[in-house]
Design a protein around this motif. Sequence first.
Motif, PDB file in Angstrom:
ATOM      1  N   LEU A 108       0.930  -1.321  -0.034  1.00 26.10           N
ATOM      2  CA  LEU A 108      -0.128  -0.040  -0.059  1.00 26.10           C
ATOM      3  C   LEU A 108       0.831   1.147   0.174  1.00 26.10           C
ATOM      4  O   LEU A 108       0.014   2.338  -0.050  1.00 26.10           O
ATOM      5  CB  LEU A 108      -0.863   0.050   1.152  1.00 26.10           C
ATOM      6  CG  LEU A 108      -2.003  -1.101   1.202  1.00 26.10           C
ATOM      7  CD1 LEU A 108      -2.801  -1.026   2.572  1.00 26.10           C
ATOM      8  CD2 LEU A 108      -2.812  -0.869  -0.153  1.00 26.10           C
ATOM      9  N   SER A 109       2.141   1.279   0.035  1.00 29.05           N
ATOM     10  CA  SER A 109       3.097   2.129   0.027  1.00 29.05           C
ATOM     11  C   SER A 109       4.067   2.239  -0.991  1.00 29.05           C
ATOM     12  O   SER A 109       3.966   3.192  -2.125  1.00 29.05           O
ATOM     13  CB  SER A 109       3.794   2.399   1.450  1.00 29.05           C
ATOM     14  OG  SER A 109       4.552   1.374   1.571  1.00 29.05           O
ATOM     15  N   THR A 118      -5.816   1.574  -3.394  1.00 33.45           N
ATOM     16  CA  THR A 118      -5.109   1.614  -2.141  1.00 33.45           C
ATOM     17  C   THR A 118      -5.799   2.447  -1.168  1.00 33.45           C
ATOM     18  O   THR A 118      -6.050   2.245   0.065  1.00 33.45           O
ATOM     19  CB  THR A 118      -3.961   2.275  -2.347  1.00 33.45           C
ATOM     20  OG1 THR A 118      -3.003   1.476  -3.173  1.00 33.45           O
ATOM     21  CG2 THR A 118      -3.358   2.596  -0.917  1.00 33.45           C
ATOM     22  N   ARG A 119      -6.452   3.584  -1.553  1.00 31.67           N
ATOM     23  CA  ARG A 119      -7.263   4.533  -0.537  1.00 31.67           C
ATOM     24  C   ARG A 119      -8.661   3.718  -0.251  1.00 31.67           C
ATOM     25  O   ARG A 119      -9.042   3.813   1.276  1.00 31.67           O
ATOM     26  CB  ARG A 119      -7.617   5.491  -1.186  1.00 31.67           C
ATOM     27  CG  ARG A 119      -8.468   6.595  -0.582  1.00 31.67           C
ATOM     28  CD  ARG A 119      -8.475   8.153  -1.149  1.00 31.67           C
ATOM     29  NE  ARG A 119      -7.272   8.733  -1.547  1.00 31.67           N
ATOM     30  CZ  ARG A 119      -6.930   9.921  -2.145  1.00 31.67           C
ATOM     31  NH1 ARG A 119      -7.762  10.580  -2.398  1.00 31.67           N
ATOM     32  NH2 ARG A 119      -5.860  10.166  -2.259  1.00 31.67           N
ATOM     33  N   ASP A 120      -9.227   2.985  -1.001  1.00 35.66           N
ATOM     34  CA  ASP A 120     -10.370   2.153  -0.590  1.00 35.66           C
ATOM     35  C   ASP A 120      -9.994   0.982   0.401  1.00 35.66           C
ATOM     36  O   ASP A 120     -10.652   0.947   1.521  1.00 35.66           O
ATOM     37  CB  ASP A 120     -11.085   1.472  -1.747  1.00 35.66           C
ATOM     38  CG  ASP A 120     -11.750   2.625  -2.608  1.00 35.66           C
ATOM     39  OD1 ASP A 120     -11.959   3.619  -2.031  1.00 35.66           O
ATOM     40  OD2 ASP A 120     -11.661   2.111  -3.743  1.00 35.66           O
ATOM     41  N   ALA A 121      -8.735   0.377   0.195  1.00 37.75           N
ATOM     42  CA  ALA A 121      -8.339  -0.435   1.207  1.00 37.75           C
ATOM     43  C   ALA A 121      -7.915   0.218   2.558  1.00 37.75           C
ATOM     44  O   ALA A 121      -8.361  -0.505   3.573  1.00 37.75           O
ATOM     45  CB  ALA A 121      -7.108  -1.265   0.569  1.00 37.75           C
ATOM     46  N   LEU A 122      -7.449   1.314   2.444  1.00 40.38           N
ATOM     47  CA  LEU A 122      -7.067   1.948   3.814  1.00 40.38           C
ATOM     48  C   LEU A 122      -8.235   2.462   4.555  1.00 40.38           C
ATOM     49  O   LEU A 122      -8.299   2.399   5.684  1.00 40.38           O
ATOM     50  CB  LEU A 122      -6.241   3.227   3.521  1.00 40.38           C
ATOM     51  CG  LEU A 122      -4.714   2.870   3.222  1.00 40.38           C
ATOM     52  CD1 LEU A 122      -4.091   4.174   2.732  1.00 40.38           C
ATOM     53  CD2 LEU A 122      -3.868   2.330   4.210  1.00 40.38           C
ATOM     54  N   GLY A 123      -9.348   3.030   3.770  1.00 44.01           N
ATOM     55  CA  GLY A 123     -10.363   3.143   4.617  1.00 44.01           C
ATOM     56  C   GLY A 123     -11.083   1.882   5.100  1.00 44.01           C
ATOM     57  O   GLY A 123     -11.629   2.189   6.207  1.00 44.01           O
ATOM     58  N   PHE A 124     -11.121   0.991   4.586  1.00 43.05           N
ATOM     59  CA  PHE A 124     -11.766  -0.275   5.079  1.00 43.05           C
ATOM     60  C   PHE A 124     -11.016  -0.829   6.338  1.00 43.05           C
ATOM     61  O   PHE A 124     -11.732  -1.058   7.341  1.00 43.05           O
ATOM     62  CB  PHE A 124     -11.716  -1.293   4.001  1.00 43.05           C
ATOM     63  CG  PHE A 124     -11.953  -2.596   4.642  1.00 43.05           C
ATOM     64  CD1 PHE A 124     -13.451  -3.045   4.943  1.00 43.05           C
ATOM     65  CD2 PHE A 124     -11.006  -3.688   5.069  1.00 43.05           C
ATOM     66  CE1 PHE A 124     -13.815  -4.222   5.231  1.00 43.05           C
ATOM     67  CE2 PHE A 124     -11.505  -5.032   5.396  1.00 43.05           C
ATOM     68  CZ  PHE A 124     -12.703  -5.380   5.680  1.00 43.05           C
TER      69      PHE A 124
END
Length: 273
Positions: free
Chosen positions: A94-95, A102-108
């Motif tokens: 993710l980095s 990536t943003r959706d995964a971080l929000g999840f």
Amino acid sequence: MRTGNPLGRWALTGLTWLVAILFVFPVLWMVLTSFKQESDAYTNPPKVVFTPTLEQFAGVLERGFLPYLANSAFVTVVSTLLVLLLAVPAAYVLSISAVPGTRDALGFFLSTKMLPIVAAIIPLYVISQNLKLLDNVWALVILYTAMNLPLAIWMMRSFFLEVPKEMVEAGRIDGARLPTLLFRVVLPVVAPGIAATALICVIFSWTEFFYAVNLTAAQAGTVPVFLVGFITSEGLYWAQLSAAAFLASLPVMIIGWAAQNHLVRGLSMGAVK
């Protein structure tokens, strides 16, 4: 203060010591009380001069403290290792090697921390019961891993973002494959961040109470559950409770003291550009 004003330096030093004393005083008082007799612990005003005794520590050990300590150590170590094993590659992807969404995964990941644990305890209890995991340390290992994983991914991602991209590109040019790139190039740079993340996971796992008290009983109880046993209808035994709390917090304090340099370096990564 920056111009070398002695009064300002003395004021800042005094304020620093005052804040430090305010933070340390409860721990210091707990340690002092643990060496008192029960009669000395109840005096008003409190006794500062007393004859130290190890009687309270012996009483705590006689009440079966060591099995609870072993359960906490097992659950904390295994869950922390699992968190790092899962969080490091996830944060890397993710980095440094960002993937679509990536943003959706971080929000999840962040959304999983928004649900109050009290709202999930009933389904978790039913699931643990159906899987024969009630009063089992592995139930706590799974829950603590899930509890700490989102935070670990967010922390590790911020550390990975501080790795110079030139290092990664140089490794790829030299023909380093993903495992070599991760373990020999990236991880040595973010080692302080890994230590900081591990220490925070250890603290959260060691001090967690709600899941432990609801999903364990006699076989898999942890140290926080053991401390609740000192709350009785007869009242509180302050000296013995202080001794138990001191023994319960000692491992975390030792780990924190040993890893303080890595913790400070890890939490300050990226603070100064």
